[in-house]
Write a protein that holds these residues in place. Structure first.
Motif, PDB file in Angstrom:
ATOM      1  N   SER A  18     -26.980  -5.475  -6.602  1.00  0.00           N
ATOM      2  CA  SER A  18     -27.587  -6.522  -7.306  1.00  0.00           C
ATOM      3  C   SER A  18     -28.712  -7.587  -7.531  1.00  0.00           C
ATOM      4  CB  SER A  18     -26.008  -7.568  -8.246  1.00  0.00           C
ATOM      5  OG  SER A  18     -25.554  -7.143  -9.225  1.00  0.00           O
ATOM      6  N   THR A  20     -30.741 -11.043  -8.342  1.00  0.00           N
ATOM      7  CA  THR A  20     -30.750 -12.527  -8.900  1.00  0.00           C
ATOM      8  C   THR A  20     -31.978 -12.779  -9.354  1.00  0.00           C
ATOM      9  OG1 THR A  20     -28.506 -13.696  -8.985  1.00  0.00           O
ATOM     10  CG2 THR A  20     -30.403 -15.284 -10.070  1.00  0.00           C
ATOM     11  N   GLN A  22     -34.553 -16.850  -9.941  1.00  0.00           N
ATOM     12  CA  GLN A  22     -34.511 -17.735 -10.368  1.00  0.00           C
ATOM     13  C   GLN A  22     -36.238 -18.318 -10.843  1.00  0.00           C
ATOM     14  OE1 GLN A  22     -33.756 -19.446  -6.690  1.00  0.00           O
ATOM     15  NE2 GLN A  22     -32.300 -19.243  -6.320  1.00  0.00           N
ATOM     16  N   TRP A  34     -35.957 -15.259 -21.189  1.00  0.00           N
ATOM     17  CA  TRP A  34     -35.958 -14.176 -20.279  1.00  0.00           C
ATOM     18  C   TRP A  34     -36.427 -12.421 -21.060  1.00  0.00           C
ATOM     19  CZ3 TRP A  34     -36.435 -14.402 -15.541  1.00  0.00           C
ATOM     20  CH2 TRP A  34     -35.602 -15.644 -14.811  1.00  0.00           C
ATOM     21  N   ILE A  68     -26.715 -14.667 -17.337  1.00  0.00           N
ATOM     22  CA  ILE A  68     -27.948 -16.160 -17.070  1.00  0.00           C
ATOM     23  C   ILE A  68     -27.266 -17.450 -16.932  1.00  0.00           C
ATOM     24  CG2 ILE A  68     -29.309 -16.457 -18.724  1.00  0.00           C
ATOM     25  CD1 ILE A  68     -30.485 -14.129 -19.521  1.00  0.00           C
ATOM     26  N   SER A  69     -27.345 -17.827 -16.210  1.00  0.00           N
ATOM     27  CA  SER A  69     -27.166 -19.260 -16.467  1.00  0.00           C
ATOM     28  C   SER A  69     -28.131 -19.982 -16.757  1.00  0.00           C
ATOM     29  CB  SER A  69     -26.626 -19.460 -15.311  1.00  0.00           C
ATOM     30  OG  SER A  69     -27.986 -20.004 -13.749  1.00  0.00           O
ATOM     31  N   SER A  76     -33.227 -21.994 -14.695  1.00  0.00           N
ATOM     32  CA  SER A  76     -32.824 -20.869 -14.945  1.00  0.00           C
ATOM     33  C   SER A  76     -32.258 -19.052 -14.272  1.00  0.00           C
ATOM     34  CB  SER A  76     -32.965 -19.948 -16.944  1.00  0.00           C
ATOM     35  OG  SER A  76     -31.943 -19.104 -16.760  1.00  0.00           O
ATOM     36  N   THR A  77     -31.288 -18.834 -14.212  1.00  0.00           N
ATOM     37  CA  THR A  77     -31.421 -17.645 -13.505  1.00  0.00           C
ATOM     38  C   THR A  77     -31.148 -16.491 -14.284  1.00  0.00           C
ATOM     39  OG1 THR A  77     -28.976 -18.243 -12.956  1.00  0.00           O
ATOM     40  CG2 THR A  77     -30.466 -19.082 -11.447  1.00  0.00           C
ATOM     41  N   LEU A  78     -31.392 -15.315 -13.812  1.00  0.00           N
ATOM     42  CA  LEU A  78     -31.467 -14.154 -14.356  1.00  0.00           C
ATOM     43  C   LEU A  78     -30.834 -13.377 -12.956  1.00  0.00           C
ATOM     44  CD1 LEU A  78     -31.463 -11.837 -17.082  1.00  0.00           C
ATOM     45  CD2 LEU A  78     -33.828 -11.523 -16.152  1.00  0.00           C
ATOM     46  N   THR A  79     -29.799 -12.615 -14.018  1.00  0.00           N
ATOM     47  CA  THR A  79     -29.248 -11.341 -12.520  1.00  0.00           C
ATOM     48  C   THR A  79     -28.928  -9.978 -13.062  1.00  0.00           C
ATOM     49  OG1 THR A  79     -27.513 -13.272 -11.521  1.00  0.00           O
ATOM     50  CG2 THR A  79     -27.181 -10.831 -11.026  1.00  0.00           C
ATOM     51  N   SER A  81     -27.710  -6.784 -12.872  1.00  0.00           N
ATOM     52  CA  SER A  81     -26.264  -6.328 -12.232  1.00  0.00           C
ATOM     53  C   SER A  81     -26.135  -4.855 -12.088  1.00  0.00           C
ATOM     54  CB  SER A  81     -24.864  -7.140 -12.790  1.00  0.00           C
ATOM     55  OG  SER A  81     -24.757  -8.179 -12.913  1.00  0.00           O
TER      56      SER A  81
END
Lengths: 115, 112
Positions: A18, A20, A22, A34, A68-69, A76-79, A81
Motif C-alpha cells: 500500500s 499513502t 499526502q 482526488w 481517504i482521510s 488530505s491523504t489517499l491510500t 491499498s
C-alpha cells in the motif's frame, strides 16, 4: 489562489503493498478531490474528500481500495491499498477555494508504478 | 457521463487559429477549461457559467451555448507556449456536487 503540495512525487511499489499519498494546501479550501490519470488519458475522479467524514466515492472506486482521510481543511491523504500493476497511474490532488464556480487547483501529482 | 471533446489532436503553425469543442449530454452549471503540459499538473484557463456567456483573456477565449450544452475554446494567433493537452471539465446540474467531469482531451501542438 492556492498552492498544493503533494508527496511523494513518484514511487515504485511492489504488488500487494500500500502507498499513502499526502496532499497539503497552503490556504483553507472548501472542497478537495482526488483524481487518477492514466498516461495520455483524461482525469478520472476517484472521490471527494470530506472534512471529518467519509469520502464520497465515484462509481468504480471503493473505500477499501482507496481509503481517504481529511482531518482538517487543508490536508488530505489517499491510500492505494493492495496494489496491482493496474493501479499504475498518476494520482492528482485538487482543491477549490469556494463553494462552487471556482477553479480547481492541482497538485503536481504522484506517479505510481506497481511491479 | 464524460463530455465529448473534438478534435482529438491538432497541429498548428505559429500564428494560426484553432477551435476546440466540448459537448455534454447533461444540463450544466458550468464548463471549465484547463491546459496540461507534459509531465505537469493541469492549469486553469477559464470558467463559463450557464447563461451563454463568453470569456477571454489575451488570445484565448471561450463560449458556452447553454441550449446545446456545448462550449468552444478559441485559440487565436497561436504561440509555441500554447502546446499541450486541453481538457474541458463540466459541472452537471444533476450531481449536486462541485466535482468536475473531464473530457478526453485535445492534444494541441504548435510548430514554428
Amino acid at each position: 489562489s492556492a498552492v498544493i503540495s503533494q508527496k511523494p512525487s513518484r514511487d515504485i511499489c511492489q504488488r500487494g503493498t500500500s502507498l499513502t499519498i499526502q496532499c497539503q494546501v497552503d490556504s483553507q479550501v472548501t472542497m478537495m478531490f482526488w483524481y487518477r490519470q492514466q498516461p495520455g488519458q483524461s482525469l478520472t475522479l476517484i472521490a471527494t474528500a470530506n472534512q471529518g467524514s467519509e469520502a464520497t466515492y465515484e462509481s468504480g472506486f471503493v473505500i477499501d481500495k482507496f481509503p481517504i482521510s481529511r482531518p482538517n481543511l487543508t490536508f488530505s491523504t489517499l491510500t492505494v491499498s493492495n496494489m496491482s500493476p493496474e493501479d499504475s497511474s498518476i494520482y492528482l490532488c485538487s482543491a477549490t477555494s469556494a463553494a462552487g464556480y471556482e477553479k480547481l487547483f492541482f497538485g503536481s501529482g504522484t506517479q505510481l508504478s506497481v511491479l | 457521463q464524460q463530455p465529448v471533446q473534438s478534435p482529438q489532436a491538432v497541429i498548428l503553425r505559429e500564428g494560426e487559429d484553432a477551435v476546440i469543442n466540448c459537448s455534454s449530454s447533461k444540463a450544466l452549471y458550468s464548463v471549465h477549461w484547463y491546459r496540461q503540459k507534459h509531465g505537469e499538473a493541469p492549469v486553469f484557463l477559464m470558467i463559463l457559467l450557464k447563461g451563454g456567456e463568453q470569456k477571454g483573456h489575451e488570445k484565448i477565449s471561450a463560449s458556452f451555448n447553454e441550449k446545446k450544452q456545448q462550449s468552444s475554446l478559441y485559440l487565436t494567433a497561436s504561440q509555441l507556449s500554447y502546446s499541450g493537452t486541453y481538457f474541458c471539465g463540466t459541472e452537471a446540474m444533476d450531481t449536486g456536487r462541485r466535482a468536475l467531469t473531464f473530457g478526453s482531451g485535445t492534444r494541441l501542438q504548435v510548430q514554428p
